[in-house]
Enzyme design. Sequence first.
Site, PDB file in Angstrom:
ATOM      1  CE  LYS A  95       0.729   0.252   1.326  1.00 30.34           C
ATOM      2  NZ  LYS A  95       0.059   1.436   1.880  1.00 30.34           N
TER       3      LYS A  95
HETATM    4  N1  GLU Z   1       1.356   3.032   4.965  1.00 24.24           N
HETATM    5  C1  GLU Z   1       0.746   4.305   5.164  1.00 24.24           C
HETATM    6  C2  GLU Z   1      -0.362   4.530   4.164  1.00 24.24           C
HETATM    7  O1  GLU Z   1      -0.937   3.616   3.625  1.00 24.24           O
HETATM    8  C3  GLU Z   1       1.781   5.429   5.211  1.00 24.24           C
HETATM    9  C4  GLU Z   1       2.623   5.563   3.977  1.00 24.24           C
HETATM   10  C5  GLU Z   1       3.795   6.549   4.149  1.00 24.24           C
HETATM   11  O2  GLU Z   1       3.908   7.159   5.186  1.00 24.24           O
HETATM   12  O3  GLU Z   1       4.570   6.639   3.196  1.00 24.24           O
HETATM   13  O4  GLU Z   1      -0.758   5.641   3.928  1.00 24.24           O
END
Ligand code: GLU
Length: 420
Positions: A110
């Site tokens: 993240k």
């Molecule tokens: N931000 C989204 C999540 O928390 C998608 C992450 C992604 O597609 O890599 O799942």
Amino acid sequence: MAISDVMTTSFYQGVLRQFDTAAELLGLDQELRVILRTPKRELTVNFPVRMDDGSVRMFQGYRVQHNVNCGPAKGGIRYSPEASLDEVRALAMLMTWKCAVLGIPYGGAKGGVNVDRRELSKAELERLTRRYATEISVLIGPDLDIPAPDVNTDAQIMAWIMDTLSMHSGHNVPAVVTGKPVVIGGSEGRVEATGRGVFIVAREVAKHLSLPFVGANVVIQGFGNVGSVTARLMHDAGCKIIALSDIYGAIYNPNGIDVNLALQYVKEHGKLLGLPGSQEITNAQLLETPCDILIPAATEGQLTHANADRIQTKLIVEAANGPTTPEADVIFQKRGIPVVPDILANAGGVTVSYFEWVQGRENFFWSEKRVNEQLEEMMQTSIGHVLHEADTKAIPLRMAAYAVAIQRVALATEMRGIYP
Ligand code: GLU
């Protein structure tokens, strides 16, 4: 635990506690526990951005890779005044389990920048994004770590990140991010994917629990990319959306909100407040509105020990990451309110991110129909695994999802062994 301890439990401590509880339940080897609960890489970057008035402002950003045993790291980037290393750590760990529940060959990561996006012009947003992308470029790449949109980031921001990394490489590197605009290698259906996944999960779990779905009274907190798509799909499927909220406030209409009109209203007025036929309520009232399905689709820490006793719903579906604290989880368990955890409920987004990455690497792009069908199939399979685990072990859905995920990552870790 004393009340003061309860109140100071951070998001990251909460996520670790969920992991520890699941690891205990699985009887996971102690050494594996230590490996799996520790973030692999953490990067904090401080960088200057030239503002439109000529001044220079410093910003702080983060990228954390929690685990890469099942594949390259994967996870979104959020822009938020609350972004911190601790928050990003928690979210990176959730991504590891989310990818593992779906059986997607990724680890978890993240990113975040501590910024209020609304304070920036479009040009400032672009400069901030390109500089942040450059700062974290030591960690990201199609086989290393692949960012995507999250809270307050979107396809345009992914396009700038892709362009920045491509400029550095001297050739196009589309697979370095997902959630890109379709015209530069994004996937059909990606914008809708998270909300579509939430919808599928809500429908399937309601069916499994013999709860009515068509005609169900639904409350949704958050009307961003995830909340608005979920609301529209549920409305179109015959659910009655009785309360909605966005960052400006919450609205209530016991006769049901026409979500298509609400979307039009937000387009014209920038917010839900004032939607004809609805009355304004507070965020606390929204969460405590009696309903059949409650969907927190905003941010973490919304359902806590302070309000869990007053929640009046038959099913909670976590569209946001981390909306329920561990203390609230215990209360819901005692009260018999099932909670579909974030790592399953909102996994539709990363699932279609995976499809986008695969399509980009093959340079062969799928129709929206194929994307949605494949999403439906993968979600159904994972929901089936989690429900089976919950039923056979008589454990809550969160523990069941963690059990499925942890067993996969633990097995991958064991099979790979410890280097050197
Ligand atoms: N931000 C989204 C999540 O928390 C998608 C992450 C992604 O597609 O890599 O799942």
